[in-house]
Design a protein around this motif. Sequence first.
Motif, PDB file in Angstrom:
ATOM      1  N   ALA A  41      46.992  37.666  38.424  1.00  0.00           N
ATOM      2  CA  ALA A  41      45.893  37.099  40.067  1.00  0.00           C
ATOM      3  C   ALA A  41      45.466  36.116  40.363  1.00  0.00           C
ATOM      4  O   ALA A  41      45.631  35.263  41.824  1.00  0.00           O
ATOM      5  CB  ALA A  41      44.773  38.201  39.602  1.00  0.00           C
ATOM      6  N   TYR A  55      40.747  46.505  36.753  1.00  0.00           N
ATOM      7  CA  TYR A  55      40.633  46.398  38.557  1.00  0.00           C
ATOM      8  C   TYR A  55      39.565  46.095  38.891  1.00  0.00           C
ATOM      9  O   TYR A  55      39.662  44.757  40.192  1.00  0.00           O
ATOM     10  CB  TYR A  55      41.896  47.991  39.027  1.00  0.00           C
ATOM     11  CG  TYR A  55      41.668  47.806  40.056  1.00  0.00           C
ATOM     12  CD1 TYR A  55      42.522  47.019  40.775  1.00  0.00           C
ATOM     13  CD2 TYR A  55      41.015  48.274  41.283  1.00  0.00           C
ATOM     14  CE1 TYR A  55      43.238  47.157  43.015  1.00  0.00           C
ATOM     15  CE2 TYR A  55      40.689  48.076  42.819  1.00  0.00           C
ATOM     16  CZ  TYR A  55      41.739  47.959  43.621  1.00  0.00           C
ATOM     17  OH  TYR A  55      42.276  47.817  44.526  1.00  0.00           O
ATOM     18  N   TRP A  87      46.775  40.975  33.578  1.00  0.00           N
ATOM     19  CA  TRP A  87      46.555  40.945  35.117  1.00  0.00           C
ATOM     20  C   TRP A  87      45.303  40.225  35.313  1.00  0.00           C
ATOM     21  O   TRP A  87      45.961  39.605  36.619  1.00  0.00           O
ATOM     22  CB  TRP A  87      45.636  41.970  35.072  1.00  0.00           C
ATOM     23  CG  TRP A  87      46.541  44.496  34.768  1.00  0.00           C
ATOM     24  CD1 TRP A  87      46.396  44.977  33.717  1.00  0.00           C
ATOM     25  CD2 TRP A  87      47.311  43.816  35.841  1.00  0.00           C
ATOM     26  NE1 TRP A  87      47.725  45.780  33.519  1.00  0.00           N
ATOM     27  CE2 TRP A  87      48.227  45.540  35.272  1.00  0.00           C
ATOM     28  CE3 TRP A  87      48.569  43.666  36.803  1.00  0.00           C
ATOM     29  CZ2 TRP A  87      49.029  46.424  35.224  1.00  0.00           C
ATOM     30  CZ3 TRP A  87      50.067  44.168  37.173  1.00  0.00           C
ATOM     31  CH2 TRP A  87      50.536  45.465  36.872  1.00  0.00           C
ATOM     32  N   PRO A  88      44.355  39.783  35.080  1.00  0.00           N
ATOM     33  CA  PRO A  88      43.286  38.216  35.637  1.00  0.00           C
ATOM     34  C   PRO A  88      44.417  37.142  35.835  1.00  0.00           C
ATOM     35  O   PRO A  88      44.296  36.373  36.605  1.00  0.00           O
ATOM     36  CB  PRO A  88      42.867  38.311  35.356  1.00  0.00           C
ATOM     37  CG  PRO A  88      42.570  38.602  33.427  1.00  0.00           C
ATOM     38  CD  PRO A  88      43.959  40.610  33.586  1.00  0.00           C
ATOM     39  N   ARG A 108      37.203  44.834  37.970  1.00  0.00           N
ATOM     40  CA  ARG A 108      36.932  43.546  37.862  1.00  0.00           C
ATOM     41  C   ARG A 108      37.339  41.895  38.079  1.00  0.00           C
ATOM     42  O   ARG A 108      37.184  40.984  38.644  1.00  0.00           O
ATOM     43  CB  ARG A 108      37.093  42.544  35.949  1.00  0.00           C
ATOM     44  CG  ARG A 108      35.714  43.378  35.720  1.00  0.00           C
ATOM     45  CD  ARG A 108      35.689  43.525  34.206  1.00  0.00           C
ATOM     46  NE  ARG A 108      35.019  42.316  34.034  1.00  0.00           N
ATOM     47  CZ  ARG A 108      33.771  41.556  33.513  1.00  0.00           C
ATOM     48  NH1 ARG A 108      33.127  42.231  33.403  1.00  0.00           N
ATOM     49  NH2 ARG A 108      33.644  40.328  32.843  1.00  0.00           N
ATOM     50  N   ILE A 109      39.123  42.140  38.324  1.00  0.00           N
ATOM     51  CA  ILE A 109      39.656  41.380  39.276  1.00  0.00           C
ATOM     52  C   ILE A 109      38.772  41.220  40.735  1.00  0.00           C
ATOM     53  O   ILE A 109      39.453  40.316  41.282  1.00  0.00           O
ATOM     54  CB  ILE A 109      41.175  41.824  39.230  1.00  0.00           C
ATOM     55  CG1 ILE A 109      42.148  41.214  38.032  1.00  0.00           C
ATOM     56  CG2 ILE A 109      42.183  40.944  40.369  1.00  0.00           C
ATOM     57  CD1 ILE A 109      43.217  42.140  37.199  1.00  0.00           C
ATOM     58  N   ASP A 143      37.382  36.657  32.086  1.00  0.00           N
ATOM     59  CA  ASP A 143      38.269  37.535  32.287  1.00  0.00           C
ATOM     60  C   ASP A 143      39.712  37.146  31.093  1.00  0.00           C
ATOM     61  O   ASP A 143      39.465  37.730  29.878  1.00  0.00           O
ATOM     62  CB  ASP A 143      38.727  39.015  33.078  1.00  0.00           C
ATOM     63  CG  ASP A 143      37.418  38.944  34.005  1.00  0.00           C
ATOM     64  OD1 ASP A 143      36.145  39.830  33.324  1.00  0.00           O
ATOM     65  OD2 ASP A 143      38.047  39.190  34.866  1.00  0.00           O
ATOM     66  N   TRP A 181      37.691  35.332  36.822  1.00  0.00           N
ATOM     67  CA  TRP A 181      39.288  35.841  36.401  1.00  0.00           C
ATOM     68  C   TRP A 181      39.697  35.221  35.347  1.00  0.00           C
ATOM     69  O   TRP A 181      39.947  35.271  34.061  1.00  0.00           O
ATOM     70  CB  TRP A 181      40.343  35.134  37.673  1.00  0.00           C
ATOM     71  CG  TRP A 181      40.234  36.543  38.577  1.00  0.00           C
ATOM     72  CD1 TRP A 181      40.114  37.470  38.586  1.00  0.00           C
ATOM     73  CD2 TRP A 181      40.898  35.879  39.649  1.00  0.00           C
ATOM     74  NE1 TRP A 181      40.497  37.871  39.844  1.00  0.00           N
ATOM     75  CE2 TRP A 181      40.588  37.008  40.397  1.00  0.00           C
ATOM     76  CE3 TRP A 181      41.366  34.951  40.613  1.00  0.00           C
ATOM     77  CZ2 TRP A 181      41.122  36.980  41.736  1.00  0.00           C
ATOM     78  CZ3 TRP A 181      41.922  35.306  41.227  1.00  0.00           C
ATOM     79  CH2 TRP A 181      41.955  35.611  42.397  1.00  0.00           C
TER      80      TRP A 181
END
Length: 314
Positions: free
Chosen positions: A287, A102, A283-284, A104-105, A266, A263
């Motif tokens: 996003a 979270y 997740w990335p 890192r995003i 990651d 992103w």
Amino acid sequence: MSRPDARAEHFVAPVDTTSIPVDVVRIDAKPSNLWLDAWRDLRTRPLFWVSAAFVLLVIVVAVFPSLFTNVAPNNGCTLSKSNGGPQAGHPLGLTRQGCDVYSRIIWGARTSVVVGLLATIISTVIGMIMGAYAGFYGGWLDSLLSRIGDIFFTIPYIIAAIVVMSVLPNRNEFVLAFAIGGFAWASTARIMRAEVLRVKQSDFVMGAEAVGLSRFRTLLSHVLPNSMAPVIVVATLALAGAIVAESVLSFLGVGLGGSTMSWGLDISQAQTNIRTAPMALFWPSLALTLTVLAFITLGELLRDAVDPKARAKR
């Protein structure tokens, strides 16, 4: 049978009974222009509010990431928690190095938005200058600038950016943005040239030159302000492309690198563990997808709103 020289009787209505308005100007009518009409159209479309709210959220996250997380993206990584699932303090789980997904995003949004905005500004400015000069002055200058634009149009800007980032030793946001925007201006120049060719035939341009304004001042004061609508729309769409380009370069290892959050970086690091820890990749990717989709949707809606023909079809 009436006589040939008989005149037909004509009825003339009294002056006070004639109520047909001729060339009447409505004083109480709301003032209107291109952008007012576009705003009145956009504000009635729910999709515009959804995309605009998400774009605003991404910008706020990029500018003030500390408001959304107090966990450092690189510090505090624990290898013993590698690829861990959601837990207290880490709602989206952990990466292979044990870093918070979270966090890192949130911090990765800054890199994508900053590089995307800088690349869009660079490509838009170059495209406006090239297109405006080519369309307004014409002649040999138009031929020269158009051929230069054709050369850059045939060069895939992602491949050109890979070459530039591989050659230059110093990597920062501005260098990466210039590597993307410096090769992506050709489409903007074409649109700007076509719009300037249309606007310069207007009567107000002829009037400005008739009162003694120089051609350059006429270009700056009258032609450019009336040619900006399609360029702004294209810039909104180009911003989404620049964000994707930054993620692609980071994914390939020729982005900013180092400790910079991205992103694309990651996604690249998480792809090796897609079977054992798929959420670190999901997740990335989500996003990035939602951000690009929001900018594209906003650009498409803006393009329809500034086009009277598109508004008339709805």
